[in-house]
Design a protein around this motif. Structure first.
Motif: not given
Length: 278
Positions: A248-271
């Motif tokens: 087999p030989y390379k003949c193209g690509i497959r495209s993807c979509q992906k979402s990420y959610s990051f939970d993290f600490y902030v010292p104040q809600r203003q941020l």
């Protein structure tokens, strides 16, 4: 995809947009190699149906890939895959809400482990060409979203020990660079110095923190969430078969979509004002 509760930023902020664009410049996650990185510009459809342009760069010398896009609300998203260090970096430059006392923009950086089957190799990316630059691309595959609990801070001054790209990509996010304990353990086993990483408030304390959308006092710490989406990226190579070729030989690509959610600490809600509305 915009962060939960994020209000659209009025488009009548050309000065701020120019400021952010100047900070972004050419995609800065790559380019450490001697040769100029190969760049591909693609028009893509976002999950909400709007169209924007992505810039993808591949540097085979540095063995890295970067992706940059600007969302309709003015937010600039950068993604970097550093194959040499098994590191991926997400950066968001978010326009500030001046009427709420925020600065002109807020920067966030999230660093996680890169698995090499997540995206095509840098050499393959460098060879991609845009046949129809006016076409609007939509991902062939929507991958399941990731929700990540970022419980360790990255020391910016030592960040180059983790990835040489971190200094350029996260320069505006000095005190807001986060990663995960499980990824830290992996990098420590690979010889990364422990001085790169710093503790954030203990997990037991962070669990008890209110979600920023429910916190009453803007000056108190809370648990923030930021979400982003990579609308289109080459995630896999396609292989074809031919009677004239034994393998087999390379003949193209497959495209993807992906979402990420990051939970993290902030010292104040203003941020974390984007996360304050129901």
């Amino acid at each position: 995809m915009r962060p939960p509760g994020r209000r659209d930023v009025p488009t009548a902020r050309p000065a701020l947009l120019l400021l952010l664009l100047s900070l972004l410049g050419a995609p800065r996650g790559v380019g450490a190699g001697v040769g100029a990185p190969a760049e591909l510009r693609v028009r893509v459809r976002l999950p909400d149906g709007q169209v924007t342009e992505e810039s993808l760069q591949a540097d085979s010398d540095a063995d890295s890939i970067s992706l940059d896009l600007r969302k309709p609300d003015g937010t600039l998203i950068t993604f970097v895959a550093d194959f040499k260090k098994d590191v991926k970096i997400f950066r968001a430059l978010i326009l500030g809400e001046l009427e709420k006392g925020q600065s002109q923009f807020q920067a966030l950086c999230f660093v996680t482990r890169l698995h090499h089957n997540e995206i095509i190799p840098s050499e393959a990316m460098a060879k991609l060409r845009q046949r129809n630059p006016r076409a609007v691309r939509q991902a062939e595959e929507v991958r399941s979203p990731d929700q990540l609990h970022m419980d360790i801070a990255v020391n910016f001054s030592q960040g180059a020990l983790l990835s040489p790209h971190l200094h350029n990509v996260c320069a505006e996010a000095l005190d807001t660079i986060y990663t995960r304990q499980e990824d830290v353990l992996y990098w420590l086993e690979r010889g990364v110095d422990s001085s790169v990483f710093e503790p954030v408030p203990k997990t037991s304390e962070q669990v008890e923190l209110p979600h920023c959308g429910q916190a009453g006092d803007r000056g108190k710490p809370c648990a923030c969430r930021y979400s982003l989406s990579l609308a289109w990226y080459p995630c896999m190579l396609k292989y074809c078969h031919s009677r004239d070729r034994p393998t087999p030989y390379k003949c193209g690509i497959r495209s993807c979509q992906k979402s990420y959610s990051f939970d993290f600490y902030v010292p104040q809600r203003q941020l974390c004002l984007w996360d304050e509305d129901p």
